[in-house]
Design a protein around this motif. Structure first.
Motif, mmCIF file in Angstrom:
data_model
loop_
_atom_site.group_PDB
_atom_site.id
_atom_site.type_symbol
_atom_site.label_atom_id
_atom_site.label_comp_id
_atom_site.label_asym_id
_atom_site.label_seq_id
_atom_site.Cartn_x
_atom_site.Cartn_y
_atom_site.Cartn_z
ATOM 1 N N SER A 23 -2.830 -10.197 7.366
ATOM 2 C CA SER A 23 -4.103 -9.742 7.951
ATOM 3 C C SER A 23 -3.874 -8.918 9.215
ATOM 4 N N ARG A 26 -2.529 -5.451 8.203
ATOM 5 C CA ARG A 26 -3.617 -4.587 7.709
ATOM 6 C C ARG A 26 -4.529 -4.154 8.851
ATOM 7 N N GLY A 27 -4.795 -5.072 9.791
ATOM 8 C CA GLY A 27 -5.646 -4.744 10.934
ATOM 9 C C GLY A 27 -5.045 -3.660 11.804
ATOM 10 N N TYR A 29 -2.906 -1.386 10.854
ATOM 11 C CA TYR A 29 -2.992 -0.146 10.077
ATOM 12 C C TYR A 29 -4.381 0.467 10.202
ATOM 13 N N ARG A 30 -5.405 -0.379 10.061
ATOM 14 C CA ARG A 30 -6.795 0.094 10.109
ATOM 15 C C ARG A 30 -7.179 0.606 11.502
ATOM 16 N N VAL A 31 -6.838 -0.161 12.549
ATOM 17 C CA VAL A 31 -7.191 0.216 13.922
ATOM 18 C C VAL A 31 -6.569 1.555 14.305
ATOM 19 N N ARG A 33 -5.718 3.842 12.248
ATOM 20 C CA ARG A 33 -6.053 4.808 11.195
ATOM 21 C C ARG A 33 -4.829 5.333 10.446
ATOM 22 N N GLY A 34 -3.922 4.425 10.145
ATOM 23 C CA GLY A 34 -2.755 4.773 9.355
ATOM 24 C C GLY A 34 -1.599 5.374 10.114
ATOM 25 N N ARG A 50 1.146 1.668 1.578
ATOM 26 C CA ARG A 50 -0.179 1.114 1.296
ATOM 27 C C ARG A 50 -0.529 1.511 -0.127
ATOM 28 N N THR A 52 -3.138 1.458 -3.256
ATOM 29 C CA THR A 52 -4.550 1.309 -3.598
ATOM 30 C C THR A 52 -4.675 1.290 -5.109
#
Length: 159
Positions: A23, A26-27, A29-31, A33-34, A50, A52
């Motif tokens: 988690s 992933r957080g 990565y998201r914060v 923006r990759g 990543r 998808t």
């Protein structure tokens, strides 16, 4: 004095810790923006990508960050569930809908996923074992064989 020749079981962190680490990754990565959270593999370590996929039941896009190595134009990864039982959801999704997308440090690729078999599986497993010395011991913690997933490049739609 007797010597214990039994192989020691590898130590794994508790399941809650493994899930928390996923988690947090992933957080991050998201914060960012990759821009943070993915890296290329090196001679002595795996990289992260990543992946998808399309959910096998929901039809919704599902993303996960996994470790990978390169094999020519192909990428490959282990379908492990933190070395826990059961197949990871992303692998079940990929089996139902093999076409997927991967985000790498240098951009996005369209891929088609499949399980490596036979000599290819043996060769790729040996490559991963060069990096992870405890690979076989960790795999032995699972009651079923750990799938080795090959992600092959596919052409863009309309190409």
């Amino acid at each position: 004095m007797p010597v214990d020749n039994r192989a020691k079981k590898p130590k794994l962190p508790p399941r809650w810790f493994i899930r928390l680490a996923w988690s947090v990754h992933r957080g991050i990565y998201r914060v960012f923006r990759g821009r943070v959270g993915l890296w290329r593999p090196r001679a002595d370590r795996w990289g992260t990508l990543r992946l998808t996929t399309v959910g096998r039941r929901s039809g919704q896009q599902r993303a996960v960050i996994v470790a990978y190595l390169e094999d020519g134009p192909n990428l490959f990864t282990l379908a492990m569930n933190g070395w826990g039982e059961g197949e990871p959801a992303w692998w079940l999704n990929l089996q139902a809908h093999p076409e997927a997308t991967v985000d790498l440090v240098d951009g996005q690729r369209l891929v088609r996923g499949r399980a490596a078999t036979g000599d290819e599986r043996s060769r790729l497993w040996a490559r991963w074992r060069e990096i992870e010395a405890d690979l076989d011991a960790h795999a032995a913690l699972r009651s079923s064989e750990t799938a080795l997933v090959v992600l092959e490049p596919r052409p863009a739609p309309g190409s």
